[in-house]
Scaffold this active site. Structure first.
Site, PDB file in Angstrom:
ATOM      1  N   THR A  80      -3.886   3.400  40.520  1.00 10.75           N
ATOM      2  CA  THR A  80      -4.215   2.701  41.896  1.00 10.75           C
ATOM      3  C   THR A  80      -3.312   1.686  42.214  1.00 10.75           C
ATOM      4  O   THR A  80      -3.032   1.757  43.466  1.00 10.75           O
ATOM      5  CB  THR A  80      -5.766   1.869  41.445  1.00 10.75           C
ATOM      6  OG1 THR A  80      -6.614   2.720  40.940  1.00 10.75           O
ATOM      7  CG2 THR A  80      -6.149   1.079  42.440  1.00 10.75           C
ATOM      8  N   ASN A 101      -0.245   0.603  36.592  1.00 13.39           N
ATOM      9  CA  ASN A 101      -1.104  -0.510  36.522  1.00 13.39           C
ATOM     10  C   ASN A 101      -1.114  -1.496  35.460  1.00 13.39           C
ATOM     11  O   ASN A 101      -1.338  -2.569  35.611  1.00 13.39           O
ATOM     12  CB  ASN A 101      -2.672   0.192  36.305  1.00 13.39           C
ATOM     13  CG  ASN A 101      -3.049   0.963  37.577  1.00 13.39           C
ATOM     14  OD1 ASN A 101      -2.615   0.877  38.620  1.00 13.39           O
ATOM     15  ND2 ASN A 101      -3.900   1.607  37.464  1.00 13.39           N
ATOM     16  N   ASP A 210     -14.426   5.083  42.835  1.00 12.67           N
ATOM     17  CA  ASP A 210     -13.531   5.243  41.481  1.00 12.67           C
ATOM     18  C   ASP A 210     -14.311   5.016  40.383  1.00 12.67           C
ATOM     19  O   ASP A 210     -14.124   5.684  39.383  1.00 12.67           O
ATOM     20  CB  ASP A 210     -12.366   4.436  41.867  1.00 12.67           C
ATOM     21  CG  ASP A 210     -11.202   4.536  40.668  1.00 12.67           C
ATOM     22  OD1 ASP A 210     -10.656   5.529  40.437  1.00 12.67           O
ATOM     23  OD2 ASP A 210     -11.160   3.561  39.905  1.00 12.67           O
ATOM     24  N   HIS A 214     -14.727   7.657  37.078  1.00  7.82           N
ATOM     25  CA  HIS A 214     -14.301   7.291  35.893  1.00  7.82           C
ATOM     26  C   HIS A 214     -15.624   7.350  34.838  1.00  7.82           C
ATOM     27  O   HIS A 214     -15.469   8.050  33.794  1.00  7.82           O
ATOM     28  CB  HIS A 214     -13.839   5.864  35.532  1.00  7.82           C
ATOM     29  CG  HIS A 214     -12.376   5.921  36.180  1.00  7.82           C
ATOM     30  ND1 HIS A 214     -11.510   6.446  35.653  1.00  7.82           N
ATOM     31  CD2 HIS A 214     -11.866   5.120  36.920  1.00  7.82           C
ATOM     32  CE1 HIS A 214     -10.278   6.332  35.948  1.00  7.82           C
ATOM     33  NE2 HIS A 214     -10.431   5.418  37.243  1.00  7.82           N
ATOM     34  N   HIS A 357      -7.256   9.697  36.338  1.00  7.64           N
ATOM     35  CA  HIS A 357      -6.158  10.151  37.255  1.00  7.64           C
ATOM     36  C   HIS A 357      -4.974   9.412  36.841  1.00  7.64           C
ATOM     37  O   HIS A 357      -4.810   8.776  35.704  1.00  7.64           O
ATOM     38  CB  HIS A 357      -6.522   9.489  38.593  1.00  7.64           C
ATOM     39  CG  HIS A 357      -6.857   7.970  38.428  1.00  7.64           C
ATOM     40  ND1 HIS A 357      -6.138   6.916  38.660  1.00  7.64           N
ATOM     41  CD2 HIS A 357      -8.241   7.378  38.376  1.00  7.64           C
ATOM     42  CE1 HIS A 357      -6.718   5.913  38.699  1.00  7.64           C
ATOM     43  NE2 HIS A 357      -7.877   6.191  38.433  1.00  7.64           N
TER      44      HIS A 357
END
Length: 422
Positions: A80, A101, A210, A214, A357
């Site tokens: 992200t 991240n 998102d 998840h 991802h």
């Protein structure tokens, strides 16, 4: 006294109004303001490109059909924060410095970067477009975009007011407690302002697709519900713009797709390499390692051999197509599993499933969303897939900033979608 003055004013207005025709009396008949188009960059985090084909997002599908669309390739790693910073700088993570991240830096050994970090030190290697816009006198506003709460150009955390040009004129720090409705309404409220304090460039961020991906995986009922909800909010944004008489160039994107994963697709490091040989910096959709003291050779022997469902490299030997491996914040060793597999230090305690991802950006599951609609765009254009480094050059074109040679993307990748461009 105020009431008396108001009554006198009202009486005077009545007398004057009695002498006027019906057509010229009401203020409502004054000419409507002719507004210039606003550019709005919308991110729907985790919206895989193929979600659009599910038939659950009629507003997004209409905007695509009446504008331009493409399956867009994210930058590596498909996480992200790295990709959101790429979208607004035009640089791949290896060049803009937000390489994960979660990351570490030798200069800040006890302060790892997380998604809550707003210390400018981590962000100041690439200038986001809202800062460049502000420097050019183009007012900007950011609703929750990663990095938008960070003052540009500093080397330490700021306390107190920032100076003009360091941030968007208006911004909001991310909070999951702020609903999607509140986010859309905040953008519309910014656009209700008088022209001199109204933004010409706006970002808007949604995280719920998102989160659903998840939790339930990309094929889940949770994702379907999140898609319906997001489409409703995009419809509210479009309707609100129409009510304001505000033309807009909408650029709707996502940062990455989503792949199904679970406990049946695990690479367990304890079965491959002695845990005393390394420190795991990051695990999951990929893994990064630092060798422990004196154990570089032993770690390489275990790590850099053939593995089922995983490839590992020294950072300077990561395949060139990933455009990743030169930045100082990338740890010395990098392992990438097959798409949908998870790298973990130990085996899971219980069965689990979901989505993730971070994988190969060329994998179909990682393809992200691109829709562009508005007066700057032609109708019904389907583009070939392109990398998301192109979004910043596109935004520069839309808001009137000059193109820059340092960008990793180029406007030519989307020029056929633009009115007046070859």
């Amino acid at each position: 006294m105020n009431r008396i003055a108001a009554a006198l004013a009202l009486g005077l207005a009545s007398l004057v109004g009695g002498c006027a025709t019906y057509a010229d009396a009401p203020v409502a008949n004054a000419p409507a303001e002719q507004r210039d188009p606003v550019t709005i960059l919308v991110s729907i985090d985790g919206f895989a490109s193929d979600y659009l084909a599910r038939g659950l997002t009629p507003t997004l599908s209409r905007l695509a059909a009446e504008g331009a669309s493409a399956p867009m390739r994210p930058s590596f790693p498909t996480k992200t924060f790295p990709n959101h910073w790429t979208l607004v700088t035009g640089l791949v993570p290896d060049h803009h410095g937000i390489i994960a991240n979660r990351m570490e830096d030798e200069a800040r050994p006890d302060e790892p970067f997380t998604m809550a970090t707003v210390d400018p030190y981590w962000w100041n290697e690439a200038k986001p477009i809202w800062v460049e816009a502000e420097e050019a006198g183009i007012r900007s506003a950011a609703m929750f975009w990663p990095g938008s709460a960070v003052p540009w150009g500093g080397t330490a955390v700021r306390y107190g007011p920032v100076t003009d040009g360091e941030m968007a004129s208006d911004w909001q720090a991310f909070s999951m407690q702020v609903s999607n409705t509140q986010r859309v309404n905040s953008v519309l409220d910014w656009l209700r302002r008088p022209a001199d304090i109204r933004p010409a460039f706006v970002t808007l961020y949604f995280d719920t697709v998102d989160s659903a991906g998840h939790d339930g995986g990309p094929e889940s009922a949770e994702v379907d519900q999140a898609l319906r909800d997001i489409d409703t909010h995009i419809a509210d944004l479009v309707a609100g713009l129409a009510k304001l008489g505000q033309p807009a160039n909408l650029v709707i994107v996502s940062d990455h797709g989503m792949a199904a994963t679970g406990s049946d697709k695990m690479v367990v490091l304890a079965d491959i390499v002695d845990p005393s040989l390394y420190r795991l910096v990051e695990g999951g959709a990929y893994a990064t390692f630092e060798p422990t003291d004196g154990n570089t050779e032993a770690l390489e022997k275990d790590l850099l051999r053939d593995h089922a469902h995983m490839e590992c490299w020294r950072k300077d030997e990561i395949p060139a197509r990933y455009q990743y491996g030169t930045h100082r914040r990338i740890p010395p060793y990098f392992c990438l599993p097959d798409t949908g597999w998870t790298i973990s230090a130990t085996a899971p305690d219980a069965a689990w499933s979901g989505g993730n991802h971070g994988y190969d950006p060329f994998a179909p599951e990682m393809a992200s969303l691109f829709i562009a609609n508005g007066p700057a765009f032609r109708d019904g254009v389907t583009l070939e897939s392109f990398q998301n480094t192109t979004i910043a050059p596109l935004l520069r074109h839309l808001v009137g900033l000059p193109q820059v040679s340092r960008a990793d993307g180029k406007l030519a990748d989307v020029s056929q979608a633009l009115v007046g461009e070859d």
